[in-house]
Each structure stands twice: as C-alpha cells, then as structure tokens.
Design an enzyme around this catalytic site. Structure first.
Site, PDB file in Angstrom:
ATOM      1  N   GLU A  35     -16.672 -37.053  34.796  1.00 62.69           N
ATOM      2  CA  GLU A  35     -16.172 -37.375  36.129  1.00 62.69           C
ATOM      3  C   GLU A  35     -15.214 -36.257  36.537  1.00 62.69           C
ATOM      4  OE1 GLU A  35     -14.129 -41.147  36.520  1.00 62.69           O
ATOM      5  OE2 GLU A  35     -13.806 -40.785  38.671  1.00 62.69           O
ATOM      6  N   ARG A 261     -15.257 -41.965  19.990  1.00 61.93           N
ATOM      7  CA  ARG A 261     -14.611 -40.847  20.668  1.00 61.93           C
ATOM      8  C   ARG A 261     -13.657 -40.137  19.720  1.00 61.93           C
ATOM      9  NH1 ARG A 261     -11.804 -41.120  25.650  1.00 61.93           N
ATOM     10  NH2 ARG A 261     -13.578 -42.169  26.526  1.00 61.93           N
ATOM     11  N   LYS A 271      -7.233 -38.725  30.527  1.00 65.15           N
ATOM     12  CA  LYS A 271      -6.997 -37.907  31.721  1.00 65.15           C
ATOM     13  C   LYS A 271      -5.818 -38.434  32.526  1.00 65.15           C
ATOM     14  CE  LYS A 271     -11.601 -37.192  32.488  1.00 65.15           C
ATOM     15  NZ  LYS A 271     -12.784 -37.123  33.330  1.00 65.15           N
TER      16      LYS A 271
HETATM   17  P1  ATP Z   1     -10.745 -40.003  29.626  1.00 65.96           P
HETATM   18  O1  ATP Z   1     -10.711 -41.339  28.952  1.00 65.96           O
HETATM   19  O2  ATP Z   1     -10.102 -38.909  28.843  1.00 65.96           O
HETATM   20  O3  ATP Z   1     -10.305 -40.037  31.028  1.00 65.96           O
HETATM   21  P2  ATP Z   1     -13.481 -40.245  30.307  1.00 65.96           P
HETATM   22  O4  ATP Z   1     -14.346 -40.827  29.275  1.00 65.96           O
HETATM   23  O5  ATP Z   1     -13.108 -41.078  31.464  1.00 65.96           O
HETATM   24  O6  ATP Z   1     -12.248 -39.577  29.591  1.00 65.96           O
HETATM   25  P3  ATP Z   1     -15.465 -38.631  31.503  1.00 65.96           P
HETATM   26  O7  ATP Z   1     -15.303 -37.465  32.381  1.00 65.96           O
HETATM   27  O8  ATP Z   1     -16.022 -39.867  32.074  1.00 65.96           O
HETATM   28  O9  ATP Z   1     -14.063 -38.900  30.861  1.00 65.96           O
HETATM   29  O10 ATP Z   1     -16.255 -38.214  30.184  1.00 65.96           O
HETATM   30  C1  ATP Z   1     -17.428 -37.457  30.176  1.00 65.96           C
HETATM   31  C2  ATP Z   1     -18.126 -37.655  28.866  1.00 65.96           C
HETATM   32  O11 ATP Z   1     -17.288 -37.224  27.805  1.00 65.96           O
HETATM   33  C3  ATP Z   1     -18.442 -39.111  28.616  1.00 65.96           C
HETATM   34  O12 ATP Z   1     -19.750 -39.193  28.116  1.00 65.96           O
HETATM   35  C4  ATP Z   1     -17.429 -39.536  27.613  1.00 65.96           C
HETATM   36  O13 ATP Z   1     -17.898 -40.552  26.811  1.00 65.96           O
HETATM   37  C5  ATP Z   1     -17.168 -38.242  26.847  1.00 65.96           C
HETATM   38  N1  ATP Z   1     -15.816 -38.254  26.285  1.00 65.96           N
HETATM   39  C6  ATP Z   1     -14.651 -38.411  26.941  1.00 65.96           C
HETATM   40  N2  ATP Z   1     -13.613 -38.426  26.111  1.00 65.96           N
HETATM   41  C7  ATP Z   1     -14.125 -38.279  24.862  1.00 65.96           C
HETATM   42  C8  ATP Z   1     -13.568 -38.216  23.546  1.00 65.96           C
HETATM   43  N3  ATP Z   1     -12.261 -38.314  23.351  1.00 65.96           N
HETATM   44  N4  ATP Z   1     -14.403 -38.058  22.510  1.00 65.96           N
HETATM   45  C9  ATP Z   1     -15.729 -37.945  22.690  1.00 65.96           C
HETATM   46  N5  ATP Z   1     -16.325 -37.989  23.895  1.00 65.96           N
HETATM   47  C10 ATP Z   1     -15.536 -38.157  24.978  1.00 65.96           C
HETATM   48 MG    MG Z   2     -14.735 -41.912  32.713  1.00 67.44          MG
END
Ligand code: ATP
Ligand code: MG
Length: 556
Positions: A35, A261, A271
């Site tokens: 995102e 994760r 984020k």
């Molecule tokens: P955050 O919780 O840090 O805001 P998010 O999951 O909302 O992260 P996205 O931009 O939606 O962030 O993530 C893009 C991809 O990266 C998704 O498939 C998500 O599952 C993966 N991802 C995000 N954070 C991690 C992590 N700490 N470890 C592994 N994969 C991750």
């Molecule tokens: Mg997300």
C-alpha cells in the site's frame, strides 16, 4: 529453473513444486502488493525476496501492484519511493499495476454480487454496524437492510457511486453469514463512501472505494496470480478471499498462502510508527540511516546483497518470532568484509610529531586495499612529520595488555614505520595536546631486532589528510521490544546518533563516491552520506561496527 538451492526449500516453494508436478499450474505468477502509504521497510524486503525470488527461480513472473484503495493515506511520493526500493533490491517487475486500475471491473463484480443476492446496500451507521457485528463468543445480528430487493440495491449502489449520499451513511456489504464464527464473514463491507479525496491515480473520479478484502482477491485473479503470498494476520481473511472469488464470474482462483512477518529487535516496523517518527521529526526523514526502511538502510550503506542474504537466511515459516538485530548486522558485516577496500581514518585526532622526520618530507607509501583480496589493488598513503593518531591509542602508562602507544614505548604505524613516544605535551589543565615521537627509518616492512613493538595503530597525515564529519549510528531503540507496555517513543535510543565533526581521513578518501563502502581499519565500515556530502565536504556514515559490541560496553 536455476540450479537447486543449497538450503532446503521453504514450505511455500514445496507447495509450488507440488502444484507444478500435479499439473495444476505450468508457470508461477506472484505479486508484491504494497500500500503506498509509507516507505518500504526491511519486513517488506522479506516479502519482496520471497515473491520476486520465486518468480526468478521458477518459470514465472512477479508483478508490482499498488494496493491503493485508501486515498486518504496514500501518496505518489510513496509510489515512486517503493519502485526505487524494489529496483535497488535487485528486482524488476513483470508488470506494474494499481488496484485502482481495476476500479471499474471491481464495480462490475459488485453489481454481479448484488444481482446474485450476495450483496446489499446497508444504511446502518458505522457505530451500528459495530454493534450488530457481535463478538468472538456471540453471533452477530442481521442488518435490517439485508433483505432489500435486488432492484433497490442496484439503484442505491448506482447512486452511491453518483455521489448522492454522505460519507458513512451507506455501505455495500457482502451477504454471507452473521452467525459465522469467523467475524470476517459476518456480512463484511465491500464499499464505503469517501467524498472529497483526490486519488493519486484516479483523481476525483470516484467517491466510493472498495475495501481491501474485496479488492485484493479480485486484483490477484485479474492478474492471473497463482500463489498469493501474504502474512499470517490474513489467515482469518482467507475464507473471505475465497468467498469473493467463488461468487463472481472470474475463472482464476489464486491460492492464498500465509507466512509469518518479520519482526526485528531494537527497532519499529509498523508504518504507523515509522510515519510518526518522520512527522514528529524524531528522525531526519524516511531515509534517516537509523530507520529500518529500505531507503534508510541504503543511505546507511547496506548493500542489496546483504539484505537479500538476510531475508534468505531467516527463512519462511508460519511461526512468529523476533529476529535479533545482530543477524542483520552480521549479514552486512560479512559482505563488506569481503568487498570493502581498507582505509585509515582517525575519529578522535591527537597530533603526533615525528621529531626526527624532515619537515619538508612527504613520503608516498603503497598500501594494499584488502588483506585477503589482491585484486582490489592498492592506494597511496603519504607520511609527513605531523600526523594524527586516535586519542584512544595513547596512554601515558599501561600494562602489557595495552597494545598501543605508551610513553617510552614503541608501536607500528600501520603500513609505515615504528615510532617511539618520547614526550606527551600537555596544556595548563593537564590535557595531552601533542605527542613527540621518533621513528626508526629501518622498520619499513619489517620489525626491529631485539625490541618488542606493542602493536599496530592507524594514522593520517596532518597536512595531506582531509577533514571529515563522521556519524556513528546505533540502534534506533534501546529496548529489544520497543513500546512493550508503554509508548515506543520512550524507548528511542538517545545515543542512536553520535556526531564526530573533527575527524581526519587519509588522502585517498577525498575521492570517495556515494555508493562506495570502506572499512576504516579498526573502526568499522563506512560510506559517504548521500544527502549531506558535497564537493570538499566529506560526511561518512558508519554502516556497522567491526564486531557486535551491543550491550558489551567499550570494545578495545
Ligand atoms: P505495516 O504493518 O508495516 O504497515 P503492511 O502489511 O500494512 O505493513 P503493506 O504495504 O500492506 O504493509 O505490505 C505489503 C506486503 O508486504 C504485504 O504482502 C505484507 O504482508 C508484506 N509485509 C509487510 N510487513 C511485513 C513484515 N514485517 N514481514 C513480512 N512481510 C511483510
Ligand atoms: Mg497493509
């Protein structure tokens, strides 16, 4: 397919292998779906290495897709930064997509669901929706609008799109099961009304936006994704992912697989928290070298190889855990030990005058760039009568364990001669301001006979060296689990940045360029800062220390 990997295949690759063997798929398509509401961090790197790595190793491809369904938090700046980071990590996407590319199709599938009696327009307020939802132990209650006639739903949904209703006054909801033990299936929202937003891709065209859980499966299916890899918190959403695809007229049905994760000690990764650090100016920006963002790690001096290596080393599993910061640091240390040219830099300079060295002499000495790799060549050092050594490398007296310079003792200047300290000159307050030494001209490249030299120290010519600013970075947070039982801001490490403004570096470092990395002998690995360096202004970042000394106090 490339050669068999040395390590056992992770469980996702095993699933893919069996899907290929069974003939379910002949090529593999993955996607990385960020995102654009912030910069990528090291956790995202885990997902990038997984998704793009699979596309490289199998006959397959990986898309970069922006999950841009929430324009209130998303920006073009983040889109560009994410593209740069993915490329820097060493990957190229097969296709660049935006979930917003599919807004019209998503709308069409919603109409299909309405026509099939599988979706309805609900007039409950957000508070009421919450109230009706039930809890983990109690079933929800059905919305009074659940049995609206199809024609009325179609009309209301069309008018939602046309902008006739206020934010929050109506939603489009799936019609699944309010008694389901899985709360995600209790008639989840598919669309909500959001007026007045300018979407970075679609501008002001839409005032209704599809929800993530509805958008994601359809986007995957439109792109022909075979394996939709996501983190464990989406496990409970998988039945909804499957429900959406089972109830619309789309043939492709990707397989969602969840993995754990990455959590890393001594830093924060959500984020929301990273945004807070940037907005409250606790750090200099998204690319502050202390941030766990890809942009921060890049500016800090991490190599893409070391990050990929780290992601492969930690592996892909379903078990939650927290990785020690030392694992990431060892990954860059290992890489830089092999590739980084050696240089000399004095971080805390103390002047040393070689009394028996002619004042006008400047001796050019050749020094190898790497002790284990001759192919990295050599550079020129210049020895002059006045040089700098590190203040920590001199003591008036010390026991035998001290392998540096003492009054009356001898030490080798790295790549040069042996010097003996004759006098420590002090100011009226008793601080040492200068050392007077004599050198033995017969000790270049071999040790003196019959005398013991304590050790080897580094040095820089006072007249031929260059001034530099050096930034010593340490962990962003002082506790392994920041914010555990409190505000994470209270756990920020006040010593995460130490600024040294009067350092001296050897002549060859005047040519240092952004993107090059060096070992400053006995000090650590360093790179030129990409933002604050300028012609004639050297600013170096410490990438990582030579050894892991976290929590062990001063190393010697
Ligand atoms: P955050 O919780 O840090 O805001 P998010 O999951 O909302 O992260 P996205 O931009 O939606 O962030 O993530 C893009 C991809 O990266 C998704 O498939 C998500 O599952 C993966 N991802 C995000 N954070 C991690 C992590 N700490 N470890 C592994 N994969 C991750
Ligand atoms: Mg997300």
């Amino acid at each position: 397919m490339s050669g068999a990997p040395a390590t056992p295949k992770n469980f996702i690759r095993q699933i893919i292998d069996s899907d290929l063997q069974s003939g379910r798929h002949s090529t593999i398509h993955t996607r990385f779906p960020p995102e654009p509401n912030g910069y990528l961090h090291i956790g995202h790197a885990k997902s990038i290495v997984l998704n793009f790595g699979i596309a490289q190793d199998y006959p397959g491809s990986c898309n970069l897709r922006f999950d841009d369904t929430n324009p209130a938090k998303e920006e073009e700046e983040f889109v560009e930064a994410i593209k740069e980071d993915v490329r820097w990590l060493g990957y190229e996407w097969a296709e660049l997509r935006f979930a917003s590319d599919y807004f019209e199709q998503l709308y069409g599938y919603a109409v299909e669901l309405i026509n099939a009696g599988k979706a309805f327009v609900c007039d409950l307020t957000p508070e009421q929706v919450r109230e009706y939802r039930g809890t983990l132990t109690e079933p929800g209650r059905e919305s009074p609008f659940r049995d609206r006639p199809i024609e009325e739903n179609l009309d209301l949904f069309r008018r939602m799109r046309a902008g006739e209703f206020a934010d929050g006054s109506r939603t489009l909801r799936a019609r699944i099961d309010m008694a389901s033990p899985n709360i995600n299936l209790r008639d989840p929202a598919l669309y909500r009304i959001r007026h007045g937003l300018i979407h970075h891709q679609t501008g002001a065209e839409w005032c209704i936006y599809p929800m993530y859980d509805y958008t994601h499966p359809i986007s995957d299916a439109i792109e022909g994704i075979t394996h939709s890899l996501c983190t464990l918190e989406f496990e409970d959403h998988r039945p909804l992912y499957d429900w959406v695809l089972d109830n619309i007229s789309i043939a492709c049905h990707p397989r969602q697989i969840e993995f754990s994760r990455l959590n890393l000690e001594y830093t924060v990764m959500s984020k929301r928290r990273l945004t807070q650090l940037v907005q409250e100016k606790r750090v200099s920006g998204w690319n502050d070298p202390r941030m766990p963002t890809i942009a921060g790690l890049r500016r800090r001096g991490y190599t893409p190889e070391s990050i990929r290596h780290f992601c492969e080393a930690i592996g892909i599993t379903k078990s939650e855990g927290t990785v020690e910061m030392g694992v990431l640091e060892n990954s860059i240390r290992g890489h830089l030990d092999a590739i980084a040219p050696r240089r000399m830099a004095v971080l805390d300079p103390l002047k040393l005058v070689i009394s028996n060295y002619p004042a006008e002499q400047a001796e050019v000495l050749q020094a190898g760039n790497h002790p284990k790799d001759e192919t990295l060549g050599s550079r020129e050092l210049v020895l002059t009568r006045e040089i700098y050594i590190d203040r920590a490398d001199f003591r008036e007296e010390a026991n035998k364990k001290y392998k540096r310079l003492v009054l009356g003792g001898e030490v080798r200047l790295r790549n040069a001669y042996v010097v003996r300290c004759d006098q420590a000159v002090k100011d009226p307050d008793g601080n040492i301001v200068e050392l007077h030494c004599t050198y033995d001209p017969d000790t270049l490249g071999h040790n003196p006979e019959g005398r013991k030299v304590r050790g080897v120290i580094h040095w820089v010519s006072a007249t031929r060296g260059h001034k530099a600013e050096v930034r010593l970075y340490d962990r962003l947070c002082k506790s392994a689990e920041p914010g555990k039982g409190g505000n994470f801001l209270d756990d920020l490490n006040p010593e995460s940045l130490r600024l040294l403004s009067d350092c001296m570096v050897e002549p060859a470092l005047a040519q240092a360029a952004v993107g090059e990395r060096y070992q400053f002998e006995r000090e650590g690995y360093f790179c030129l800062d990409s933002e604050d360096s300028a012609p004639g202004k050297l600013v170096f970042n410490r990438i990582v220390s030579l050894r892991d000394s976290w929590g062990k106090g001063e190393d010697d």
